[in-house]
Design a protein around this motif. Structure first.
Motif, short mmCIF file in Angstrom:
data_model
loop_
_atom_site.label_atom_id
_atom_site.label_comp_id
_atom_site.label_asym_id
_atom_site.label_seq_id
_atom_site.Cartn_x
_atom_site.Cartn_y
_atom_site.Cartn_z
N GLY A 56 -4.09 2.51 -3.18
CA GLY A 56 -2.85 3.26 -2.99
C GLY A 56 -2.64 4.33 -4.05
O GLY A 56 -2.33 5.49 -3.72
N GLN A 57 -2.81 3.98 -5.32
CA GLN A 57 -2.59 4.98 -6.37
C GLN A 57 -3.66 6.07 -6.35
O GLN A 57 -3.36 7.23 -6.62
N LEU A 104 0.83 -1.21 0.00
CA LEU A 104 0.00 0.00 0.00
C LEU A 104 0.86 1.25 0.00
O LEU A 104 0.59 2.22 -0.73
N VAL A 105 1.93 1.25 0.81
CA VAL A 105 2.83 2.41 0.85
C VAL A 105 3.50 2.63 -0.50
O VAL A 105 3.60 3.76 -0.99
N SER A 134 -4.27 -6.22 -5.95
CA SER A 134 -5.02 -5.29 -6.79
C SER A 134 -5.75 -4.25 -5.95
O SER A 134 -5.91 -3.10 -6.36
N THR A 135 -6.19 -4.66 -4.75
CA THR A 135 -6.82 -3.68 -3.84
C THR A 135 -5.82 -2.61 -3.43
O THR A 135 -6.14 -1.41 -3.42
N ALA A 145 -5.21 7.14 -3.59
CA ALA A 145 -4.87 7.99 -2.46
C ALA A 145 -3.65 8.86 -2.79
O ALA A 145 -3.60 10.04 -2.43
N GLY A 146 -2.66 8.27 -3.46
CA GLY A 146 -1.49 9.06 -3.83
C GLY A 146 -1.82 10.16 -4.81
O GLY A 146 -1.31 11.28 -4.70
N TYR A 147 -2.70 9.86 -5.78
CA TYR A 147 -3.10 10.91 -6.74
C TYR A 147 -3.86 12.02 -6.03
O TYR A 147 -3.69 13.20 -6.34
N PHE A 148 -4.67 11.67 -5.05
CA PHE A 148 -5.40 12.69 -4.28
C PHE A 148 -4.42 13.58 -3.52
O PHE A 148 -4.56 14.81 -3.49
#
Length: 470
Positions: free
Chosen positions: A213-214, A72-73, A207-208, A216-219
């Motif tokens: 993760g991506q 996730l990180v 896949s979750t 949240a990172g884009y946000f």
């Protein structure tokens, strides 16, 4: 009990050997091509054979929570560069950049769309002593961090100072294109690592982690960054006294993100400590290593009645390995040939073929007390390797037996057992080793020598010879 398996050849029948082994024995530099298995090239500490459920019961996500959080990180850190790149066109618009310049900057998103072009290279080229995935993941993390440190010193100048000098769109596009290229390469390595990091029943969480993760990172890199970079938003909602700039800047965010990349790299290295630890006893090997059929490297010492004594050679990582060597204890692992009941000639063959200090590979299939049931691989030349389990059966130096450590009804068990039976059948057809039939003259000679009358004559002749000598 092992199932009754009859092999017919010329009217002969036999049953598979029992599971009591006379000598019993799925990254990095594994053998380049394993003839045992499906001919797949070796990798890091990845399994040569599929990790079938069979050693123990199914494992919940809590058992691999650390691996899931690490994934996730890593995916969050991939989403932040995408978000930052998506926020740059809005910053360019605020600096009165033309639509042509904004459209030209959209080229920075192409690496994520075209990453399949160099994905085979990332999967095939790696440092054998470090690992298939970490050979790309760890360097990419730190190169991204160094690149962002450099970018934090240049991005304000590339965006323009607002005093007559506009943004340098071409240089900005090239800089972020390289930035996204590194992030896409990291994404390839993480996607491949996720498939082997998690067990079969938990691999769906990969896949979750990717989606969550991506996103949240884009946000964080787009929505939150634009909000905190906006002076009007910060003055209206977050400050008591208005200021001409927002709370964060693009250069400051790049600097902080480089620190996050460094921390992620340390997490990846920390997770590798178990792969760099030297195992001196079968009990030292983690349960998940056995469940995933991890392949380990070792140095052969000698053949005993119980199995092969092997010194484990762990993966070498600079700095970490040098520290571990100071407190690592010495000891040998007892490795048994899984699924093989050796004949005495097989033990002699092993003593003749295996040389002391020879490098071998053993793939974990099961563990019983202080011994390991494994598939043992030996290099033959530069590109090929031979599975000793199959080679012994192919030479007629043993019988097939139950593969300890795997459930009798698992698909992996029968896949391996079928392969071993096929090797044994070759020896049976060619009358090799223990399956060799005596010729007619040899049978006649044995019958004569075993006849009671002939044995009595031999005893009388020996008695008469000893009487004459007296």
């Amino acid at each position: 009990m092992s199932p009754a398996i009859a092999a017919k050849e010329g009217g002969r029948q036999r049953r598979a050997g029992s599971h009591h082994h006379c000598l019993d024995v799925r990254s990095e530099a594994p053998p380049a091509l394993a003839l045992c298995g499906d001919g797949l090239p070796g990798g890091e500490a990845e399994a040569l054979l599929p990790a079938e459920a069979g050693l123990r019961g199914s494992r919940g996500c809590r058992a691999e929570l650390g691996s899931i959080l690490l994934l996730l990180v890593l995916y969050v850190l991939q989403g932040i560069p995408l978000g930052l790149a998506g926020s740059v066109p809005l910053i360019l618009q605020s600096k009165s950049a033309s639509y042509t310049d904004q459209a030209f900057f959209s080229f920075v998103f192409w690496p994520f769309s075209l990453k399949l072009l160099w994905a085979p290279l990332v999967d095939a080229v790696y440092l054998r002593g470090f690992g298939r995935r970490k050979s790309w993941l760890v360097p990419t993390q730190y190169v991204l961090g160094l690149f962002m440190i450099y970018m934090s010193t240049q991005v304000d100048m590339l965006l323009g100072d607002g005093e007559g000098r506009g943004p340098d769109v071409v240089a900005l596009t090239v800089t972020f294109f390289l930035f996204e290229f590194l992030a896409a390469t990291q994404d390839i390595a993480v996607d491949g690592w996720a498939l082997t990091m998690l067990s079969r029943e938990n691999v769906g969480y990969a896949s979750t982690c990717n989606s969550v993760g991506q996103t949240a990172g884009y946000f964080l890199g787009n929505v939150l960054f634009l909000a905190l970079e906006s002076a009007s938003f910060c003055n209206k909602y977050l400050r008591f006294q208005p200021q001409p700039q927002g709370i964060v800047t693009l250069s400051g965010t790049a600097w902080n993100l480089s620190a996050g990349m460094a921390v992620a790299g340390l997490l990846v290295l920390a997770r590798s400590v178990r792969m760099t630890a030297k195992f001196t006893s079968a009990l030292d090997i983690p349960v998940e290593f056995v469940e995933k059929n991890v392949k380990l490297r070792g140095k052969f010492h000698r053949v005993t009645e119980k199995g092969l004594e092997v010194e484990h050679i762990p993966i070498s990582i600079p700095f970490i390995t040098s520290i571990q060597r100071k407190w690592q204890s010495k000891g040998l692992l007892l490795v048994r040939l899984a699924g093989v009941e050796l004949a005495p000639t097989g033990v002699a063959w092993l003593q003749r073929e295996l040389k002391p200090e020879q490098m071998i590979w053993f793939q974990l299939l099961g563990r019983e007390d202080l011994s390991l049931d494994c598939l043992v691989l030996v290099n033959k030349g530069r590109f090929l390797s031979v599975c000793l389990n199959e080679e012994l059966l192919r030479q007629g130096l043993g019988r097939t037996a139950r593969i300890e450590g795997l459930h009798h009804d698992s698909r992996l068990y029968w896949k391996l057992h079928k392969r071993l039976l096929r090797a044994e059948l070759k020896a049976l057809k060619k009358n090799k080793g223990i399956w060799k039939e005596e010729s007619y003259s040899e049978r006649i000679r044995d019958r004569i020598s075993n006849n009671k009358f002939v044995q009595t004559l031999k005893q009388f002749a020996s008695w008469l010879r000893s009487s004459i000598q007296r």
